[in-house]
Design a protein around this motif. Structure first.
Motif, PDB file in Angstrom:
ATOM      1  N   LEU A  64       0.915  -1.194  -0.032  1.00  0.00           N
ATOM      2  CA  LEU A  64       0.140  -0.020   0.084  1.00  0.00           C
ATOM      3  C   LEU A  64       0.753   1.255   0.152  1.00  0.00           C
ATOM      4  O   LEU A  64       1.537   1.535   1.138  1.00  0.00           O
ATOM      5  CB  LEU A  64      -0.950  -0.064   1.339  1.00  0.00           C
ATOM      6  N   THR A  65       0.902   2.104  -1.089  1.00  0.00           N
ATOM      7  CA  THR A  65       1.426   3.270  -1.204  1.00  0.00           C
ATOM      8  C   THR A  65       0.562   4.134  -1.659  1.00  0.00           C
ATOM      9  O   THR A  65      -0.649   3.773  -2.092  1.00  0.00           O
ATOM     10  CB  THR A  65       2.514   3.131  -2.276  1.00  0.00           C
ATOM     11  N   TYR A  66       0.983   5.611  -2.085  1.00  0.00           N
ATOM     12  CA  TYR A  66      -0.180   6.524  -2.671  1.00  0.00           C
ATOM     13  C   TYR A  66      -0.549   6.074  -4.109  1.00  0.00           C
ATOM     14  O   TYR A  66      -1.744   6.030  -4.411  1.00  0.00           O
ATOM     15  CB  TYR A  66       0.660   7.795  -2.615  1.00  0.00           C
ATOM     16  N   ALA A  67       0.347   5.445  -4.907  1.00  0.00           N
ATOM     17  CA  ALA A  67       0.151   5.200  -6.311  1.00  0.00           C
ATOM     18  C   ALA A  67      -0.676   3.877  -6.163  1.00  0.00           C
ATOM     19  O   ALA A  67      -1.837   3.959  -6.844  1.00  0.00           O
ATOM     20  CB  ALA A  67       1.296   4.817  -6.756  1.00  0.00           C
ATOM     21  N   THR A  68      -0.363   3.057  -5.369  1.00  0.00           N
ATOM     22  CA  THR A  68      -1.371   1.647  -5.317  1.00  0.00           C
ATOM     23  C   THR A  68      -2.826   1.879  -4.994  1.00  0.00           C
ATOM     24  O   THR A  68      -3.706   1.398  -5.376  1.00  0.00           O
ATOM     25  CB  THR A  68      -0.638   0.503  -4.795  1.00  0.00           C
ATOM     26  N   THR A  69      -2.728   2.948  -3.888  1.00  0.00           N
ATOM     27  CA  THR A  69      -4.160   3.208  -3.451  1.00  0.00           C
ATOM     28  C   THR A  69      -4.978   3.710  -4.325  1.00  0.00           C
ATOM     29  O   THR A  69      -6.240   3.723  -4.432  1.00  0.00           O
ATOM     30  CB  THR A  69      -3.906   4.165  -2.027  1.00  0.00           C
ATOM     31  N   GLN A  70      -4.388   4.694  -5.221  1.00  0.00           N
ATOM     32  CA  GLN A  70      -5.217   5.332  -6.423  1.00  0.00           C
ATOM     33  C   GLN A  70      -5.625   4.302  -7.486  1.00  0.00           C
ATOM     34  O   GLN A  70      -6.463   4.425  -7.877  1.00  0.00           O
ATOM     35  CB  GLN A  70      -4.159   6.377  -6.987  1.00  0.00           C
ATOM     36  N   MET A  71      -4.436   3.506  -7.552  1.00  0.00           N
ATOM     37  CA  MET A  71      -4.780   2.506  -8.537  1.00  0.00           C
ATOM     38  C   MET A  71      -6.346   1.462  -7.985  1.00  0.00           C
ATOM     39  O   MET A  71      -7.128   1.225  -8.684  1.00  0.00           O
ATOM     40  CB  MET A  71      -3.720   1.530  -8.880  1.00  0.00           C
ATOM     41  N   LEU A  72      -6.276   1.251  -6.727  1.00  0.00           N
ATOM     42  CA  LEU A  72      -7.310   0.364  -6.220  1.00  0.00           C
ATOM     43  C   LEU A  72      -8.388   1.325  -6.149  1.00  0.00           C
ATOM     44  O   LEU A  72      -9.776   0.540  -6.486  1.00  0.00           O
ATOM     45  CB  LEU A  72      -6.857   0.053  -4.736  1.00  0.00           C
ATOM     46  N   GLN A  73      -8.504   2.672  -6.015  1.00  0.00           N
ATOM     47  CA  GLN A  73      -9.849   3.572  -6.348  1.00  0.00           C
ATOM     48  C   GLN A  73     -10.219   3.240  -7.492  1.00  0.00           C
ATOM     49  O   GLN A  73     -11.653   3.171  -7.820  1.00  0.00           O
ATOM     50  CB  GLN A  73      -9.538   4.638  -5.999  1.00  0.00           C
ATOM     51  N   ILE A  74      -9.580   3.237  -8.574  1.00  0.00           N
ATOM     52  CA  ILE A  74     -10.053   3.060 -10.148  1.00  0.00           C
ATOM     53  C   ILE A  74     -10.789   1.723 -10.528  1.00  0.00           C
ATOM     54  O   ILE A  74     -11.702   1.524 -10.878  1.00  0.00           O
ATOM     55  CB  ILE A  74      -8.927   3.104 -10.989  1.00  0.00           C
ATOM     56  N   ILE A  75     -10.165   0.618  -9.438  1.00  0.00           N
ATOM     57  CA  ILE A  75     -10.781  -0.850  -9.820  1.00  0.00           C
ATOM     58  C   ILE A  75     -11.794  -1.084  -8.681  1.00  0.00           C
ATOM     59  O   ILE A  75     -11.964  -2.152  -8.612  1.00  0.00           O
ATOM     60  CB  ILE A  75      -9.680  -1.629  -9.854  1.00  0.00           C
ATOM     61  N   THR A  76     -12.418  -0.122  -7.910  1.00  0.00           N
ATOM     62  CA  THR A  76     -13.293  -0.283  -6.753  1.00  0.00           C
ATOM     63  C   THR A  76     -14.484  -1.081  -7.436  1.00  0.00           C
ATOM     64  O   THR A  76     -14.856  -1.894  -6.402  1.00  0.00           O
ATOM     65  CB  THR A  76     -13.501   1.086  -6.196  1.00  0.00           C
ATOM     66  N   PRO A  77     -15.149  -0.876  -8.242  1.00  0.00           N
ATOM     67  CA  PRO A  77     -16.389  -1.707  -8.632  1.00  0.00           C
ATOM     68  C   PRO A  77     -16.159  -3.165  -9.018  1.00  0.00           C
ATOM     69  O   PRO A  77     -16.680  -3.966  -9.163  1.00  0.00           O
ATOM     70  CB  PRO A  77     -17.070  -1.113  -9.886  1.00  0.00           C
ATOM     71  N   TYR A  78     -14.817  -3.470  -9.355  1.00  0.00           N
ATOM     72  CA  TYR A  78     -14.402  -4.630  -9.807  1.00  0.00           C
ATOM     73  C   TYR A  78     -13.447  -5.502  -8.996  1.00  0.00           C
ATOM     74  O   TYR A  78     -12.954  -6.626  -9.272  1.00  0.00           O
ATOM     75  CB  TYR A  78     -13.585  -4.567 -11.283  1.00  0.00           C
ATOM     76  N   ALA A  79     -13.038  -5.161  -7.694  1.00  0.00           N
ATOM     77  CA  ALA A  79     -12.504  -5.926  -6.853  1.00  0.00           C
ATOM     78  C   ALA A  79     -12.707  -5.574  -5.396  1.00  0.00           C
ATOM     79  O   ALA A  79     -13.281  -4.457  -5.279  1.00  0.00           O
ATOM     80  CB  ALA A  79     -11.079  -5.415  -7.077  1.00  0.00           C
TER      81      ALA A  79
END
Length: 248
Positions: free
Chosen positions: A124-139
């Motif tokens: 968990l970093t700032y970059a990976t947190t932003q990536m996880l926000q993008i795929i919120t409906p799918y993961a």
């Protein structure tokens, strides 16, 4: 008289037979020496692995007791205990390949979540947190505990060796690929992943993406909805451990 003379005479073996016999004896001696050395080396490695496992258990207990102590101190003084920010997340893909926008599709590909019910560990970093926000409906993702990390690696862990998916059936596979980083057994791998150590990236890439089963009892309603709205997607923090138990 002739028979007695033949029986008493010295029978000389051909030179080729003597050479073959000598070579066989030499090979057998080399094999025996190699087997003895290998047995001694395996015994020494088992002792090292056992000591490391004991050290890791002490470290995990110390971390747990330290957190309990800090919680009690905060309660006694009338303060609130704020735990340290999580460094590790486990991400599970909950949706297939249909009707996904290009950007979330690319993020899922970068996270190695290529199939439904695939799971990976993420730092968990700032970059990976932003990536996880993008795929919120799918993961779905959250912070796994030690038990979840250990059960996933022991039960569903597969190694990526020469682009091949191999089961982690022996510590030799780990030592051959991660030995130069000081990781020689499964417990070393669990420790490196759980504590997000300096060689986390190498250890995580060594693991093939986990292929999990559908959760026992099925998904709850619509998977696309967020977890706090009664769905299954998005961040569920420590509640991810219950989902891992149902899917592992």
């Amino acid at each position: 008289m002739f028979v007695t003379w033949l029986s008493c005479a010295k029978v000389l073996a051909p030179e080729t037979v003597l050479k073959q016999r000598k070579h066989a004896e030499k090979t057998a001696a080399e094999k025996a020496a190699a087997a003895a050395a290998s047995k001694k080396e395996r015994k020494q490695k088992r002792q090292v692995i056992f000591k490391r496992a004991e050290q890791y258990v002490k470290e995990y207990r110390q971390l747990e007791r330290s957190e309990i102590r800090l919680r009690r101190q905060a309660k006694q003084t009338g303060n609130f205990f704020v735990p340290a920010q999580a460094k590790l997340a486990f991400v599970i893909r909950t949706k297939g390949i249909n009707k996904i926008a290009p950007k979330p599709r690319k993020v899922l590909q970068l996270l190695r979540l290529l199939q439904i019910n695939n799971g990976v560990f993420v730092r968990l970093t700032y970059a990976t947190t932003q990536m996880l926000q993008i795929i919120t409906p799918y993961a779905a993702w959250g912070t796994p505990n030690l038990k979840s990390v250990r059960e996933l690696i022991y039960k569903r862990g597969y190694a990526k060796v020469n682009k091949q998916r191999l089961p982690i059936s022996d510590n030799r596979i780990i030592e051959e690929n991660l030995g130069k980083y000081g990781i020689i057994c499964v417990e070393d791998l669990v420790h490196e992943i759980f504590t997000v150590g300096p060689n986390f990236k190498v250890a995580n890439n060594f693991l093939w993406a986990f292929k999990l089963s559908n959760p026992t009892g099925g998904w709850s309603g619509r998977k696309v909805r967020h977890f706090i709205e009664g769905g299954d997607s998005g961040n569920r923090e420590d509640k991810i451990n219950a989902l891992i138990r149902r899917m592992n």
